[in-house]
Motif scaffolding. Structure first.
Motif, mmCIF file in Angstrom:
data_model
loop_
_atom_site.group_PDB
_atom_site.id
_atom_site.type_symbol
_atom_site.label_atom_id
_atom_site.label_comp_id
_atom_site.label_asym_id
_atom_site.label_seq_id
_atom_site.Cartn_x
_atom_site.Cartn_y
_atom_site.Cartn_z
ATOM 1 N N ALA A 174 0.838 -1.204 0.000
ATOM 2 C CA ALA A 174 0.000 0.000 0.000
ATOM 3 C C ALA A 174 0.871 1.252 0.000
ATOM 4 O O ALA A 174 0.554 2.252 -0.666
ATOM 5 N N LEU A 175 1.979 1.211 0.727
ATOM 6 C CA LEU A 175 2.887 2.353 0.790
ATOM 7 C C LEU A 175 3.401 2.733 -0.594
ATOM 8 O O LEU A 175 3.445 3.923 -0.953
ATOM 9 N N PHE A 176 3.790 1.749 -1.401
ATOM 10 C CA PHE A 176 4.338 2.049 -2.721
ATOM 11 C C PHE A 176 3.301 2.719 -3.623
ATOM 12 O O PHE A 176 3.626 3.661 -4.361
ATOM 13 N N ILE A 177 2.064 2.250 -3.551
ATOM 14 C CA ILE A 177 1.022 2.835 -4.401
ATOM 15 C C ILE A 177 0.649 4.228 -3.907
ATOM 16 O O ILE A 177 0.494 5.170 -4.693
ATOM 17 N N ILE A 178 0.496 4.376 -2.589
ATOM 18 C CA ILE A 178 0.146 5.690 -2.033
ATOM 19 C C ILE A 178 1.249 6.699 -2.322
ATOM 20 O O ILE A 178 0.977 7.862 -2.672
ATOM 21 N N ASN A 179 2.507 6.270 -2.202
ATOM 22 C CA ASN A 179 3.615 7.189 -2.445
ATOM 23 C C ASN A 179 3.626 7.657 -3.906
ATOM 24 O O ASN A 179 3.839 8.841 -4.185
ATOM 25 N N ARG A 180 3.388 6.734 -4.846
ATOM 26 C CA ARG A 180 3.349 7.133 -6.260
ATOM 27 C C ARG A 180 2.169 8.062 -6.531
ATOM 28 O O ARG A 180 2.293 9.036 -7.281
ATOM 29 N N HIS A 181 1.035 7.811 -5.891
ATOM 30 C CA HIS A 181 -0.131 8.679 -6.023
ATOM 31 C C HIS A 181 0.195 10.089 -5.531
ATOM 32 O O HIS A 181 -0.156 11.088 -6.194
ATOM 33 N N ARG A 182 0.879 10.183 -4.412
ATOM 34 C CA ARG A 182 1.255 11.495 -3.880
ATOM 35 C C ARG A 182 2.224 12.219 -4.821
ATOM 36 O O ARG A 182 2.133 13.430 -5.010
ATOM 37 N N GLN A 183 3.140 11.482 -5.435
ATOM 38 C CA GLN A 183 4.058 12.091 -6.403
ATOM 39 C C GLN A 183 3.282 12.657 -7.594
ATOM 40 O O GLN A 183 3.559 13.776 -8.061
ATOM 41 N N GLU A 184 2.326 11.887 -8.089
ATOM 42 C CA GLU A 184 1.534 12.349 -9.229
ATOM 43 C C GLU A 184 0.713 13.581 -8.870
ATOM 44 O O GLU A 184 0.587 14.515 -9.677
ATOM 45 N N LEU A 185 0.145 13.619 -7.659
ATOM 46 C CA LEU A 185 -0.616 14.794 -7.230
ATOM 47 C C LEU A 185 0.274 16.027 -7.150
ATOM 48 O O LEU A 185 -0.118 17.125 -7.576
ATOM 49 N N ARG A 186 1.483 15.858 -6.636
ATOM 50 C CA ARG A 186 2.387 17.005 -6.498
ATOM 51 C C ARG A 186 2.864 17.508 -7.865
ATOM 52 O O ARG A 186 3.270 18.661 -7.991
ATOM 53 N N GLN A 187 2.820 16.625 -8.870
ATOM 54 C CA GLN A 187 3.221 17.034 -10.213
ATOM 55 C C GLN A 187 2.061 17.615 -11.017
ATOM 56 O O GLN A 187 2.216 17.923 -12.194
ATOM 57 N N GLY A 188 0.886 17.747 -10.384
ATOM 58 C CA GLY A 188 -0.232 18.447 -11.014
ATOM 59 C C GLY A 188 -1.328 17.574 -11.564
ATOM 60 O O GLY A 188 -2.290 18.087 -12.143
#
Length: 729
Positions: free
Chosen positions: A247-261
Motif C-alpha cells: 500500500a505504501l508504494f502505491i500511495i507514495n506514487r499517487h502522492r508524487q503524481e498529485l504534487r506534479q499536477g
C-alpha cells in the motif's frame, strides 16, 4: 500489465463504494467462518513415511498408546524426606486421584505403582503421566487452566509440584505487546514518511483488512485440515509486513503524481498502473518462493507456504483495489497540509538531501563500496558455518514447564525429557528385543534401558531408551544414528527407532535433502521473472547474488545470538541452543521474495530513467532519488513488524522473526542501497544488456512506460476520457 492495472485503478475509484463494501463483507464473512468452522492446530512436525513416524503409528496401534495429549506432573518431597514414606505416599495417591478427575483426563499414572514405578533412585522425586482424551492441539483452555490450577494448589502443600508436556503448552497466538509495539513503530514510520496521519492511518487500516482476511482464512482451514499452530502466525507476520509496504508504494506514487499536477482520478489510476505493476510483480516473486516450499514434499512445510502465499495474494489484491478506492475518498488529504494547495512539481522541494548525497558517494566510490559491503557481509556470515538445528523446543525460563523439566533432569538425568523408543515387529519380536537390550545398554550415551514390553499378541515389542544427554543435544542425535546401526545388525525382527529427537533427526535429514532442490527452483523461477522485468541478464544475476549475501549474514547473526548467546538479553532469549530446523528453509523462501521486492521497487525506477534516455550513472542516481525514500520506509516498517514477533517467547517464531528482521535491514540498506548501485555503476551500459537471441521475450512493463508514452501522445487537454480511451486501445 501496466495498462490493465491502469484500467483497474480507474474502475476501483469509479465503483469505490462497491469495492469497499465487498472487502468489508469478505472480512466479516471471514470472522463468522473462523468463529464457527475453525478447528484445533498441531504442534507436531513429523513427516509421514519416515522411520520415526511409522514407529509412532505402530506403537499407537499395537500398544494402544492412544493419540491423546499428555502432561507430566512432577512432585518432589520436602528436604530430607522420601516420597515412599507412608504419609507422603498417601499424599501422592491423593494427588493422582485429583489429577484423574480433571476435565478431559482419561488416566493419571501412580508413580509409586510397583509394576511401573516412575520415582527417582533417591525416592525424592516422581512424576505422574496424565493422558487426555483429546489430541495435541485439542486441549481446551478450560482444561489447561484446570490442570495448572490443580498443580498450583498442590504446590502450596508439602510437595513441590510442577507440570510439563504438550497438554499444558498453550497454542501460540498473535496480538501480544511485542506485535503491538511493532505496529506502532510502523505507524510512526508511515507518519514521518507521509507527513500526514490520515495517510498513515489509511495505510495501516487497508493492510489490516488484508491480513485479517488472510489470518481468518487460515483459521477456517483448520476446521478442514490439520495445520501447524505457527502457520497462522507466519501468515499474519508476512501479510502485515507486505500489506503495509505494498500500500505504501502505491500511495507514495499517487502522492508524487498529485504534487506534479495530476488530478485525483488520473493520479490514482497512474499509481496503480505503475507502482501497482511493481507490487504485482513483487507479490508474484514472494508467491513463487512460498508456494515453492511444496516441492520439498514435507506436508507441514507445504501448508505453511501455501497459507502464507494466500495471504500475500490477498495483500496484493487489497493494494490494487481497496487502496485506490479509499484514496478516491480521501482526495488531497493524503498530502501534508502545506502541499494540498501548493503549486505542481514540488518533489524537488520535499526531497531530503541525504539520498542524493548517498547515491553520488556510492556511484563515485563504487569499488570501495563493493569491497566494504562484501567484507562486512562475509564477516557477519561467519557464524553460519557452525549452525546446528533441531525440532526439540525448550520451554521458556521461569515457567512451570521449565521448572518441571529441570526437576526431572536433576533427579532422573537429562535424557528423561527426551526418551527414545526402539520398536520391534515380526518374527520373534520379544526375543529379538531382549537381545537388543543388551547391545543398546552398551552404547556410550545410554543411561537406562527398560526391559522389553511385548504387545498382547506377542508379535511386537518395545524398549524405552533413556539417553544421558538432553533431547536437543548433539550427543542424543548421534545416539539415534548409533541405535539404528546397532539394530540393523540384529536379526529376527524388523526394528524402528522413534521419539522426539528421532523425529527431529528425520525431519532435519529431509530438509537437508530438499534445500538444494528448493533453492535452485525458486532462484531459477525468480531469475526468469526478473529477466522479463528488467530485460537484462546481469541485473537479475547481481540481485540474486546479493540475496545469497543477505541470507548468509542473516543466518550468521541468528546463530551468533540464538546459538552462541551474543546479545541474547536484547531478544528476550531464555536459553541458547540449536536453531529450529525450519529456520533456514523458511528464511530462503520468505527472505528471497522480500529481497526481490526491494530489487524491483528500487531498480525499476533506475531502469525507467535509463529507458527514458538517461546515461547509466545518471539513471542510477535518478532512480535512487525517487525510490530510495519509500524503500527505506518500507524496510523500516517490515523490520518493525518482524521485530515485534521476537520478544513474544514462542521458540519457533522467535528465531525466524529475528532472522527476517536482520535480513531485511541487511538487504535493504547494504545490498540494495550500496552493493547493487555500486555494481550497476561499475557495469555501466552492460548492466542493461540482453542477448539478441532473447529479444523475443515479452516485456512486463513494471515501470508503466506504456502509460507514460500514451500520455505524451495526448493533446495535453488532461481529459480523463481521452486518457482512458488511449489506454484502452
Amino acid at each position: 500489465m501496466a495498462r490493465l492495472l491502469y484500467r483497474l485503478g480507474l474502475g476501483a475509484q469509479r465503483h469505490r463504494l462497491l469495492v469497499v463494501v465487498i472487502w468489508l463483507i469478505a472480512l466479516a464473512g471471514g470472522g463468522v467462518g473462523a468463529a464457527t468452522l475453525s478447528g484445533p492446530t498441531s504442534d507436531s512436525f513429523s513427516i509421514p513415511g519416515q522411520e520415526s513416524t511409522i514407529a509412532q503409528d505402530k506403537l499407537q496401534e499395537e500398544f494402544d498408546t492412544g493419540g491423546g495429549a499428555t502432561a507430566r506432573v512432577v512432585m518432589r518431597a520436602p528436604d530430607g524426606q522420601q516420597l515412599t514414606a507412608p504419609a507422603n505416599a498417601a499424599e501422592v495417591k491423593g494427588l493422582v486421584a485429583e489429577l484423574s478427575e480433571q476435565p478431559g483426563v482419561v488416566s493419571a499414572s501412580n508413580p509409586l505403582n510397583p509394576n511401573s514405578p516412575t520415582v527417582s533412585p533417591d525416592r525424592t522425586t516422581a512424576y505422574s503421566t496424565v493422558t487426555y482424551d483429546g489430541g495435541i492441539g485439542e486441549i481446551t483452555e478450560k482444561q489447561r487452566d484446570a490442570m495448572l490450577d490443580t498443580v498450583e494448589q498442590a504446590d502450596q502443600g508439602p510437595f513441590t509440584v510442577e507440570v510439563s508436556g504438550q497438554a499444558v503448552t498453550a497454542t501460540p497466538s498473535v496480538g501480544g505487546p511485542g506485535e503491538a509495539i511493532g505496529v506502532i513503530a510502523a505507524l510512526v514510520v508511515l507518519s514521518l514518511t507521509y507527513g500526514s496521519l490520515v495517510a498513515a492511518g489509511m495505510n495501516l487500516i487497508t493492510a489490516g483488512v488484508g491480513v485479517g482476511i488472510g489470518a481468518l482464512g487460515v483459521s477456517i482451514a483448520t476446521g478442514f485440515m490439520e495445520l501447524q499452530s505457527t502457520t497462522s502466525i507466519l501468515a499474519t507476520m508476512l501479510g502485515l509486513a507486505v500489506g503495509i509496504d505494498y500500500a505504501l508504494f502505491i500511495i507514495n506514487r499517487h502522492r508524487q503524481e498529485l504534487r506534479q499536477g495530476s488530478d485525483i482520478r488520473t493520479s490514482i489510476a497512474t499509481a496503480v498502473g505503475t507502482a501497482g505493476s511493481a507490487v504485482v510483480t513483487a507479490g508474484l516473486t514472494v508467491f513463487i518462493a512460498l508456494v515453492g516450499l511444496s516441492v520439498v514434499g514435507i506436508p507441514f512445510l507445504t501448508q505453511m507456504g501455501v497459507a502464507a502465499a494466500a495471504t500475500i495474494v490477498v495483500a496484493v489484491l487489497v493494494a490494487i483495489t481497496l487502496v485506490p478506492a479509499v484514496l478516491s475518498y480521501l482526495g488531497r488529504l493524503v498530502l501534508p497540509r502545506k502541499q494540498r494547495s501548493a503549486p505542481a512539481d514540488t518533489d524537488a522541494k520535499t526531497e531530503r538531501a541525504v539520498y542524493p548525497g548517498w547515491i553520488r558517494a556510492v556511484t563515485h566510490g563504487r569499488i570501495p563500496a563493493l569491497l566494504i559491503s562484501l567484507v562486512a557481509l562475509g564477516v557477519v556470515a561467519v557464524p553460519a558455518a557452525s549452525m546446528q538445528t533441531t525440532l526439540v523446543q525448550t520451554p521458556s525460563e521461569g515457567t512451570t514447564q521449565a521448572r518441571a523439566q529441570q526437576m526431572l533432569a536433576d533427579s532422573f538425568g537429562e535424557g528423561v525429557n527426551g526418551p527414545l523408543v526402539a520398536y520391534f515387529e515380526g518374527g520373534d519380536a520379544p526375543r529379538t528385543a531382549q537381545q537388543a537390550t543388551k547391545a543398546i545398554a552398551g552404547l556410550d550415551d545410554v543411561a537406562t534401558v527398560t526391559p522389553p514390553t511385548p504387545n498382547a499378541d506377542g508379535d511386537a515389542a518395545m524398549v524405552t531408551v533413556i539417553p544421558k544427554s538432553g533431547p536437543a543435544s548433539a550427543e542424543t542425535e548421534q545416539l539415534v544414528g548409533e541405535l539404528r546401526e546397532e539394530l540393523d545388525g540384529i536379526n529376527g525382527a524388523e526394528s524402528y527407532v522413534t521419539g522426539t529427537t528421532a523425529v527431529s533427526v528425520d525431519v532435519a535429514h529431509s530438509l537437508d535433502q530438499a534445500l538444494p532442490i528448493y533453492l535452485v527452483l525458486v532462484v531459477g523461477l525468480a531469475l526468469i521473472l526478473l529477466v522479463l522485468v528488467f530485460r537484462s541478464i546481469l541485473v537479475p544475476l547481481v540481485g540474486v547474488l546479493g540475496f545469497l549475501l543477505t541470507l548468509g549474514a542473516a543466518l550468521g547473526a541468528t546463530v551468533a545470538v540464538f546459538q552462541w548467546g551474543w546479545l541474547s538479553d536484547v531478544v528476550n532469549l531464555d536459553d541458547t541452543g540449536p536453531l529450529i530446523s525450519l529456520t533456514p528453509i523458511l528464511m530462503i523462501g520468505i527472505l528471497f521474495g522480500l529481497a526481490m521486492d526491494y530489487q524491483i521497487f528500487l531498480v525499476s525506477r533506475m531502469h525507467e530513467a535509463y529507458h527514458k534516455g538517461h546515461a547509466p550513472r545518471d539513471a542510477i542516481v535518478s532512480g535512487f532519488r525517487q525510490a530510495a525514500p519509500v524503500v527505506v520506509a518500507a524496510a523500516l516498517i517490515m523490520f518493525s513488524v518482524f521485530a515485534g514477533f521476537v520478544p513474544a517467547g514462542n521458540a519457533t517464531i522467535k528465531s525466524i522473526a529475528f532472522a527476517l528482521a536482520v535480513g531485511i535491514l541487511v538487504d535493504a540498506f547494504v545490498v540494495r542501497m550500496v552493493l547493487m548501485p555500486a555494481a550497476l555503476a561499475l557495469l555501466g551500459r552492460a548492466a542493461w544488456w540482453l542477448p539478441r537471441w532473447l529479444g523475443w521475450l515479452p516485456a512486463l512493463d513494471v515501470e508503466g512506460n506504456a502509460i507514460t508514452e500514451q500520455s505524451e501522445t495526448d493533446d495535453g487537454s488532461g481529459s480523463d476520457e481521452k486518457q482512458r480511451a488511449g489506454i484502452g486501445s
